[in-house]
Scaffold this active site. Sequence first.
Site, PDB file in Angstrom:
ATOM      1  N   THR A   1       0.831  -1.203   0.000  1.00  0.00           N
ATOM      2  CA  THR A   1       0.000   0.000   0.000  1.00  0.00           C
ATOM      3  C   THR A   1       0.866   1.255   0.000  1.00  0.00           C
ATOM      4  O   THR A   1       1.996   1.231   0.503  1.00  0.00           O
ATOM      5  CB  THR A   1      -0.896  -0.011   1.264  1.00  0.00           C
ATOM      6  OG1 THR A   1      -1.450   1.290   1.455  1.00  0.00           O
ATOM      7  CG2 THR A   1      -0.127  -0.370   2.529  1.00  0.00           C
ATOM      8  N   ASP A   2       0.319   2.347  -0.500  1.00  0.00           N
ATOM      9  CA  ASP A   2       1.072   3.613  -0.453  1.00  0.00           C
ATOM     10  C   ASP A   2       1.308   4.071   0.988  1.00  0.00           C
ATOM     11  O   ASP A   2       2.220   4.857   1.248  1.00  0.00           O
ATOM     12  CB  ASP A   2       0.373   4.714  -1.277  1.00  0.00           C
ATOM     13  CG  ASP A   2      -1.023   5.077  -0.806  1.00  0.00           C
ATOM     14  OD1 ASP A   2      -1.538   4.442   0.132  1.00  0.00           O
ATOM     15  OD2 ASP A   2      -1.616   6.011  -1.394  1.00  0.00           O
ATOM     16  N   GLU A   3       0.492   3.567   1.920  1.00  0.00           N
ATOM     17  CA  GLU A   3       0.619   4.032   3.316  1.00  0.00           C
ATOM     18  C   GLU A   3       1.959   3.668   3.945  1.00  0.00           C
ATOM     19  O   GLU A   3       2.334   4.266   4.952  1.00  0.00           O
ATOM     20  CB  GLU A   3      -0.511   3.443   4.182  1.00  0.00           C
ATOM     21  CG  GLU A   3      -1.844   3.996   3.806  1.00  0.00           C
ATOM     22  CD  GLU A   3      -2.933   3.773   4.848  1.00  0.00           C
ATOM     23  OE1 GLU A   3      -2.629   3.573   6.034  1.00  0.00           O
ATOM     24  OE2 GLU A   3      -4.100   3.803   4.444  1.00  0.00           O
TER      25      GLU A   3
ATOM     26  N   LYS B   1       2.386  -3.458   7.243  1.00  0.00           N
ATOM     27  CA  LYS B   1       2.556  -3.674   5.803  1.00  0.00           C
ATOM     28  C   LYS B   1       4.005  -3.375   5.376  1.00  0.00           C
ATOM     29  O   LYS B   1       4.556  -4.037   4.497  1.00  0.00           O
ATOM     30  CB  LYS B   1       1.575  -2.792   5.008  1.00  0.00           C
ATOM     31  CG  LYS B   1       0.111  -3.134   5.188  1.00  0.00           C
ATOM     32  CD  LYS B   1      -0.299  -4.497   4.648  1.00  0.00           C
ATOM     33  CE  LYS B   1      -0.284  -4.595   3.150  1.00  0.00           C
ATOM     34  NZ  LYS B   1      -0.833  -5.886   2.657  1.00  0.00           N
TER      35      LYS B   1
HETATM   36  P1  NAD Z   1     -10.306  -6.609   3.049  1.00  0.00           P
HETATM   37  O1  NAD Z   1     -10.195  -6.314   4.502  1.00  0.00           O
HETATM   38  O2  NAD Z   1     -11.549  -6.263   2.311  1.00  0.00           O
HETATM   39  O3  NAD Z   1     -10.038  -8.160   2.795  1.00  0.00           O
HETATM   40  C1  NAD Z   1      -9.034  -8.872   3.440  1.00  0.00           C
HETATM   41  C2  NAD Z   1      -9.282 -10.364   3.200  1.00  0.00           C
HETATM   42  O4  NAD Z   1      -8.220 -11.093   3.818  1.00  0.00           O
HETATM   43  C3  NAD Z   1     -10.592 -10.866   3.806  1.00  0.00           C
HETATM   44  O5  NAD Z   1     -11.272 -11.685   2.884  1.00  0.00           O
HETATM   45  C4  NAD Z   1     -10.139 -11.665   5.020  1.00  0.00           C
HETATM   46  O6  NAD Z   1     -11.019 -12.737   5.344  1.00  0.00           O
HETATM   47  C5  NAD Z   1      -8.775 -12.168   4.561  1.00  0.00           C
HETATM   48  N1  NAD Z   1      -7.877 -12.470   5.682  1.00  0.00           N
HETATM   49  C6  NAD Z   1      -7.604 -11.676   6.751  1.00  0.00           C
HETATM   50  N2  NAD Z   1      -6.764 -12.295   7.579  1.00  0.00           N
HETATM   51  C7  NAD Z   1      -6.472 -13.506   7.032  1.00  0.00           C
HETATM   52  C8  NAD Z   1      -5.639 -14.592   7.393  1.00  0.00           C
HETATM   53  N3  NAD Z   1      -4.950 -14.571   8.538  1.00  0.00           N
HETATM   54  N4  NAD Z   1      -5.556 -15.657   6.573  1.00  0.00           N
HETATM   55  C9  NAD Z   1      -6.263 -15.694   5.413  1.00  0.00           C
HETATM   56  N5  NAD Z   1      -7.087 -14.697   5.028  1.00  0.00           N
HETATM   57  C10 NAD Z   1      -7.176 -13.611   5.810  1.00  0.00           C
HETATM   58  O7  NAD Z   1      -9.039  -5.896   2.406  1.00  0.00           O
HETATM   59  P2  NAD Z   1      -8.874  -5.209   0.978  1.00  0.00           P
HETATM   60  O8  NAD Z   1      -9.264  -3.789   1.079  1.00  0.00           O
HETATM   61  O9  NAD Z   1      -9.471  -6.089  -0.051  1.00  0.00           O
HETATM   62  O10 NAD Z   1      -7.276  -5.238   0.857  1.00  0.00           O
HETATM   63  C11 NAD Z   1      -6.616  -6.362   0.272  1.00  0.00           C
HETATM   64  C12 NAD Z   1      -5.121  -6.110   0.281  1.00  0.00           C
HETATM   65  O11 NAD Z   1      -4.816  -4.929  -0.453  1.00  0.00           O
HETATM   66  C13 NAD Z   1      -4.527  -5.892   1.680  1.00  0.00           C
HETATM   67  O12 NAD Z   1      -3.289  -6.534   1.718  1.00  0.00           O
HETATM   68  C14 NAD Z   1      -4.362  -4.376   1.775  1.00  0.00           C
HETATM   69  O13 NAD Z   1      -3.289  -4.061   2.630  1.00  0.00           O
HETATM   70  C15 NAD Z   1      -4.049  -4.025   0.334  1.00  0.00           C
HETATM   71  N6  NAD Z   1      -4.432  -2.669  -0.101  1.00  0.00           N
HETATM   72  C16 NAD Z   1      -5.702  -2.201   0.122  1.00  0.00           C
HETATM   73  C17 NAD Z   1      -6.069  -0.942  -0.363  1.00  0.00           C
HETATM   74  C18 NAD Z   1      -7.468  -0.393  -0.162  1.00  0.00           C
HETATM   75  O14 NAD Z   1      -7.706   0.761  -0.514  1.00  0.00           O
HETATM   76  N7  NAD Z   1      -8.420  -1.159   0.350  1.00  0.00           N
HETATM   77  C19 NAD Z   1      -5.127  -0.178  -1.065  1.00  0.00           C
HETATM   78  C20 NAD Z   1      -3.834  -0.678  -1.257  1.00  0.00           C
HETATM   79  C21 NAD Z   1      -3.506  -1.937  -0.787  1.00  0.00           C
HETATM   80  O1  DAU Z   2      -3.974   4.237   0.802  1.00  0.00           O
HETATM   81  C1  DAU Z   2      -4.269   2.868   0.759  1.00  0.00           C
HETATM   82  C2  DAU Z   2      -5.010   2.478   2.012  1.00  0.00           C
HETATM   83  O2  DAU Z   2      -6.302   3.050   1.910  1.00  0.00           O
HETATM   84  C3  DAU Z   2      -5.110   0.964   2.217  1.00  0.00           C
HETATM   85  O3  DAU Z   2      -3.819   0.441   2.424  1.00  0.00           O
HETATM   86  C4  DAU Z   2      -5.994   0.636   3.429  1.00  0.00           C
HETATM   87  O4  DAU Z   2      -6.178  -0.759   3.524  1.00  0.00           O
HETATM   88  C5  DAU Z   2      -7.339   1.300   3.212  1.00  0.00           C
HETATM   89  O5  DAU Z   2      -8.160   1.084   4.347  1.00  0.00           O
HETATM   90  C6  DAU Z   2      -7.170   2.798   2.972  1.00  0.00           C
HETATM   91  O6  DAU Z   2      -6.688   3.480   4.157  1.00  0.00           O
HETATM   92  P1  DAU Z   2      -7.304   4.891   4.644  1.00  0.00           P
HETATM   93  O7  DAU Z   2      -7.067   5.029   6.073  1.00  0.00           O
HETATM   94  O8  DAU Z   2      -6.870   5.980   3.736  1.00  0.00           O
HETATM   95  O9  DAU Z   2      -8.862   4.586   4.293  1.00  0.00           O
HETATM   96  P2  DAU Z   2     -10.214   4.886   5.081  1.00  0.00           P
HETATM   97  O10 DAU Z   2     -11.326   4.533   4.137  1.00  0.00           O
HETATM   98  O11 DAU Z   2     -10.234   4.308   6.437  1.00  0.00           O
HETATM   99  O12 DAU Z   2     -10.165   6.467   5.225  1.00  0.00           O
HETATM  100  C7  DAU Z   2     -10.046   7.320   4.097  1.00  0.00           C
HETATM  101  C8  DAU Z   2     -10.002   8.753   4.617  1.00  0.00           C
HETATM  102  O13 DAU Z   2     -11.286   9.087   5.150  1.00  0.00           O
HETATM  103  C9  DAU Z   2      -9.012   8.970   5.729  1.00  0.00           C
HETATM  104  O14 DAU Z   2      -8.428  10.258   5.607  1.00  0.00           O
HETATM  105  C10 DAU Z   2      -9.857   8.912   7.002  1.00  0.00           C
HETATM  106  C11 DAU Z   2     -11.200   9.460   6.536  1.00  0.00           C
HETATM  107  N1  DAU Z   2     -12.393   8.906   7.227  1.00  0.00           N
HETATM  108  C12 DAU Z   2     -12.529   7.557   7.280  1.00  0.00           C
HETATM  109  C13 DAU Z   2     -13.594   6.999   7.932  1.00  0.00           C
HETATM  110  C14 DAU Z   2     -13.744   5.494   8.036  1.00  0.00           C
HETATM  111  C15 DAU Z   2     -13.336   9.760   7.763  1.00  0.00           C
HETATM  112  O15 DAU Z   2     -13.223  11.009   7.684  1.00  0.00           O
HETATM  113  N2  DAU Z   2     -14.411   9.205   8.403  1.00  0.00           N
HETATM  114  C16 DAU Z   2     -14.566   7.853   8.529  1.00  0.00           C
HETATM  115  O16 DAU Z   2     -15.562   7.415   9.152  1.00  0.00           O
END
Ligand code: NAD
Ligand code: DAU
Length: 341
Positions: free
Chosen positions: A124-126, A155
């Site tokens: 992730t970019d984070e 991560k």
């Molecule tokens: P999500 O939380 O929707 O899904 C995570 C999945 O992993 C779920 O299906 C969960 O059951 C499974 N899981 C969790 N722990 C596990 C374990 N111990 N063994 C096997 N399975 C397990 O997450 P997402 O948003 O789909 O993110 C997927 C990946 O992409 C993550 O690695 C996250 O760090 C990365 N990512 C997410 C974002 C975003 O914006 N959501 C952006 C960049 C990278």
């Molecule tokens: O940048 C990639 C990441 O983006 C992924 O690695 C993470 O898995 C994913 O959860 C996401 O992280 P963020 O923390 O950026 O996402 P989130 O949706 O939790 O929040 C997005 C922005 O919105 C952040 O600045 C916090 C704000 N926010 C979030 C929630 C849940 C609010 O203002 N109110 C809220 O209730």
Amino acid sequence: MKQIFVTGGAGFIGSAFIRLVLDETSDTQIINYDALTYAGNLENLEGVDSKRHTFIKGDICDKDSVLNSIPDNCDAIFNFAAESHVDRSIESANEFVNTNVLGTQILLDAAREKNVRRFVQISTDEVMGSLPESDEAFFTEDSPLEPNSPYAASKAAAEHFVRAARETFGLETIITRCGNNYGSRQFPEKLIPLMVSNAMNDEPLPVYGDGKNVRDWVYVDDHCRGIWLSFEKGKSGEAYNIGARNELQNIEVVKSILDILGKPHSLIKYVKDRLGHDRRYAIDSTKVEKELDWKPKVSWEEGLQATINWYQENVDWVDHIRNGEYKEYYKKHYGMEVGAK
Ligand code: NAD
Ligand code: DAU
């Protein structure tokens, strides 16, 4: 047939990746290995081709189960499995260390033992921390890892273990780092689905701090194409940043959602800020554009409308989630009730 092992394939991005690979290739067989935590949902896989997709319920921290589940002649492991929500990591980091760090290391060991050709770590970019508000600075593949939240730290740690597996043992590895994804089937603890489902139910929309934190939004299918391209065309040992050059302040995102749904801005409720809240993420995606010939296909306007349409058409999917553990989580985290109807 290519054999690939996808972890976390019942989650938001993993399930989108599986649908994309099954739709866009005809020679890929997928083992989807997922523990079905609160974020995993088999409904996300309804309708996928069962001849080329096998689901196995299992934890990536369970070494024996992982070894028994990776097929022989496996072309790649795509590691999506993770604890993914920053707010939950602030509440308690233990599960993040277990799954995101230990689980990744167990998969790396298993990849070597099973002679898997390539290991693709979905990062992730984070991991690169937070950028200043000025629009001069961007994350590149050379940015230092400076994670700020426990989630980001886990991560980043996983990335170091991926690097170590390559340097020490010669495992072929790729790391992808994407910005904030949006699209259908995202668990409604994350900004966009939370705001969409609350707005649909005329519930308050909790915006952290001043609402001016910036995120760089990518449509989930575009992210997934980037992951596939990095596996097929990427160089071992490289990281690839995937971003759609789509920076928006949270408050702009929230207002757009309300406008599309025809709901009043008075539903917005400013709440206490997230601890250690990263101010701005923004990705320079020159490398994926040039080396992988990747560019996003879906514009923000199209993608947001499609996402909102999906949530409107899939009220049952949302209700199943908003009636379970989610209600308790929400009350504890926001001090407000949700989904009470
Ligand atoms: P999500 O939380 O929707 O899904 C995570 C999945 O992993 C779920 O299906 C969960 O059951 C499974 N899981 C969790 N722990 C596990 C374990 N111990 N063994 C096997 N399975 C397990 O997450 P997402 O948003 O789909 O993110 C997927 C990946 O992409 C993550 O690695 C996250 O760090 C990365 N990512 C997410 C974002 C975003 O914006 N959501 C952006 C960049 C990278
Ligand atoms: O940048 C990639 C990441 O983006 C992924 O690695 C993470 O898995 C994913 O959860 C996401 O992280 P963020 O923390 O950026 O996402 P989130 O949706 O939790 O929040 C997005 C922005 O919105 C952040 O600045 C916090 C704000 N926010 C979030 C929630 C849940 C609010 O203002 N109110 C809220 O209730």
